[in-house]
Scaffold this motif. Structure first.
Motif, short mmCIF file in Angstrom:
data_model
loop_
_atom_site.label_atom_id
_atom_site.label_comp_id
_atom_site.label_asym_id
_atom_site.label_seq_id
_atom_site.Cartn_x
_atom_site.Cartn_y
_atom_site.Cartn_z
N GLY A 69 0.93 -1.09 -0.10
CA GLY A 69 0.69 0.22 -0.13
C GLY A 69 0.06 1.33 -0.16
N ILE A 70 2.07 1.11 -0.75
CA ILE A 70 3.40 2.17 -0.90
C ILE A 70 2.40 3.12 -2.11
CG2 ILE A 70 5.25 2.98 -0.90
CD1 ILE A 70 6.13 0.97 0.23
N LYS A 71 1.91 4.73 -1.37
CA LYS A 71 1.37 5.71 -2.68
C LYS A 71 2.34 5.89 -3.27
CE LYS A 71 -2.23 8.96 -2.93
NZ LYS A 71 -2.52 10.13 -2.54
N SER A 72 3.63 6.71 -2.34
CA SER A 72 5.02 7.48 -2.81
C SER A 72 6.15 7.31 -2.09
CB SER A 72 4.70 8.75 -3.17
OG SER A 72 4.71 9.07 -1.57
N PHE A 73 7.54 7.12 -2.14
CA PHE A 73 8.47 7.13 -2.28
C PHE A 73 9.79 8.54 -2.48
CE2 PHE A 73 13.26 5.70 -0.98
CZ PHE A 73 12.68 6.00 0.08
N GLN A 74 9.45 9.31 -1.07
CA GLN A 74 10.97 10.58 -1.64
C GLN A 74 11.88 10.72 -0.75
OE1 GLN A 74 8.55 14.63 -2.37
NE2 GLN A 74 6.34 13.38 -1.53
N VAL A 75 13.01 10.97 -1.58
CA VAL A 75 14.31 11.65 -0.12
C VAL A 75 14.65 12.46 -0.90
CG1 VAL A 75 16.73 10.33 0.01
CG2 VAL A 75 15.19 8.62 -0.72
N VAL A 76 14.89 13.55 0.40
CA VAL A 76 15.58 14.58 1.11
C VAL A 76 16.56 15.00 1.22
CG1 VAL A 76 14.75 17.08 1.50
CG2 VAL A 76 13.05 15.19 0.96
N ALA A 77 17.70 15.49 1.03
CA ALA A 77 18.68 15.00 1.07
C ALA A 77 19.74 16.45 0.93
CB ALA A 77 19.94 13.86 0.47
N GLY A 78 20.93 16.76 1.91
CA GLY A 78 21.13 18.11 2.04
C GLY A 78 22.42 17.72 2.96
N ASP A 79 22.90 19.35 3.29
CA ASP A 79 23.42 19.49 4.38
C ASP A 79 23.00 20.84 4.93
OD1 ASP A 79 25.78 17.30 3.89
OD2 ASP A 79 26.63 18.49 2.31
N LEU A 80 23.46 21.16 6.25
CA LEU A 80 22.46 22.49 7.04
C LEU A 80 23.60 22.64 8.14
CD1 LEU A 80 19.96 24.13 7.28
CD2 LEU A 80 19.27 22.38 8.57
N ARG A 81 24.22 23.50 7.92
CA ARG A 81 25.31 24.44 9.18
C ARG A 81 24.66 24.75 9.93
NH1 ARG A 81 26.93 29.87 6.07
NH2 ARG A 81 27.43 30.27 8.46
N GLY A 82 25.42 23.96 11.42
CA GLY A 82 24.60 24.50 12.52
C GLY A 82 24.77 25.57 13.35
N GLY A 83 23.41 25.52 13.86
CA GLY A 83 21.77 26.23 14.39
C GLY A 83 21.35 27.31 13.10
N TYR A 84 21.51 26.45 12.03
CA TYR A 84 20.21 28.17 11.14
C TYR A 84 19.13 26.32 10.49
CZ TYR A 84 24.06 30.16 9.24
OH TYR A 84 24.55 31.18 8.92
N ARG A 85 18.47 27.04 9.94
CA ARG A 85 17.16 26.53 9.94
C ARG A 85 16.90 26.68 7.80
NH1 ARG A 85 12.96 26.87 13.78
NH2 ARG A 85 14.24 28.01 15.92
N THR A 86 16.32 26.29 7.52
CA THR A 86 16.08 25.52 6.20
C THR A 86 15.01 25.17 6.08
OG1 THR A 86 16.59 25.95 3.90
CG2 THR A 86 17.18 23.65 5.26
N VAL A 119 25.55 19.75 9.64
CA VAL A 119 24.68 18.36 9.11
C VAL A 119 24.26 17.92 8.38
CG1 VAL A 119 22.95 16.82 10.24
CG2 VAL A 119 23.90 18.54 11.83
N THR A 120 25.16 16.31 7.61
CA THR A 120 24.69 15.45 6.22
C THR A 120 22.94 15.26 7.14
OG1 THR A 120 24.76 14.91 4.25
CG2 THR A 120 25.72 14.62 5.86
N TYR A 121 22.06 15.23 6.20
CA TYR A 121 20.68 14.85 6.46
C TYR A 121 20.18 14.05 5.50
CZ TYR A 121 18.72 18.72 4.45
OH TYR A 121 18.17 20.27 3.17
N ARG A 122 18.76 12.93 5.10
CA ARG A 122 18.31 12.49 4.50
C ARG A 122 17.26 11.66 4.98
NH1 ARG A 122 19.85 8.59 -0.40
NH2 ARG A 122 18.43 6.77 -0.09
N ILE A 123 16.49 12.11 4.17
CA ILE A 123 14.91 12.36 4.87
C ILE A 123 14.07 11.24 4.00
CG2 ILE A 123 13.05 13.06 5.88
CD1 ILE A 123 14.47 15.35 6.73
#
Length: 149
Positions: free
Chosen positions: A72-89, A139-143
């Motif tokens: 029953g998976i409708k969609s799958f997405q990946v978001v990845a990047g880097d974010l400096r300390g104390g920052y928002r995006t 931080v490098t992130y992958r969601i």
């Protein structure tokens, strides 16, 4: 080939040229024919294996599609990047129903690879608000976002 052998071949008019050539060169032609046959057999075997592999890949694609539909998976997405300390995006994603989503978040220090805190704040189904609470560490992130039916 000696001159006497050439005379002998020319004197034998009852045999065709093909027969005469085969008689003279059969010891060289037979091994070549054998190698050609062996090579053709190997090529046929490789072709059979490639066709079998292609069929297995097609079956695997079909099985995977079937499994995704059953789960029953409708969609799958990946978001990845880097974010400096104390920052928002804010990162844009394809629209999803947040009540039917599973988020898997992996966040690590850009420099050491150690797992780091990382925050995904309120989202409205079209974007994610990300915050790095680590004031001194990028931080490098992958969601991974999995949306179900």
């Amino acid at each position: 080939m000696s001159w006497s052998e050439v005379k002998k071949i020319n004197s034998d008019n009852e045999k065709s040229l093909d027969v005469l050539i085969k008689e003279q060169f059969s010891n060289k032609i037979t091994p070549i024919d054998s190698k050609l046959t062996t090579t053709q057999t190997k090529v046929n075997s490789i072709e059979t294996k490639v066709n079998s592999l292609e069929s297995k890949v097609n079956n695997l694609e079909s099985d995977l599609t079937s499994l995704i539909n059953r789960v029953g998976i409708k969609s799958f997405q990946v978001v990845a990047g880097d974010l400096r300390g104390g920052y928002r995006t804010t990162v844009n994603i394809n629209p999803v129903n947040l009540d039917k989503c599973l988020f898997y978040i992996d966040s690590r220090s850009v420099y050491t690879g150690k797992i780091m805190d990382f925050i995904v704040e309120q989202s409205f189904g079209k974007s994610l608000n990300l915050r790095n609470p680590n004031s001194n560490a990028a931080v490098t992130y992958r969601i991974n976002i999995i949306e179900f039916y």
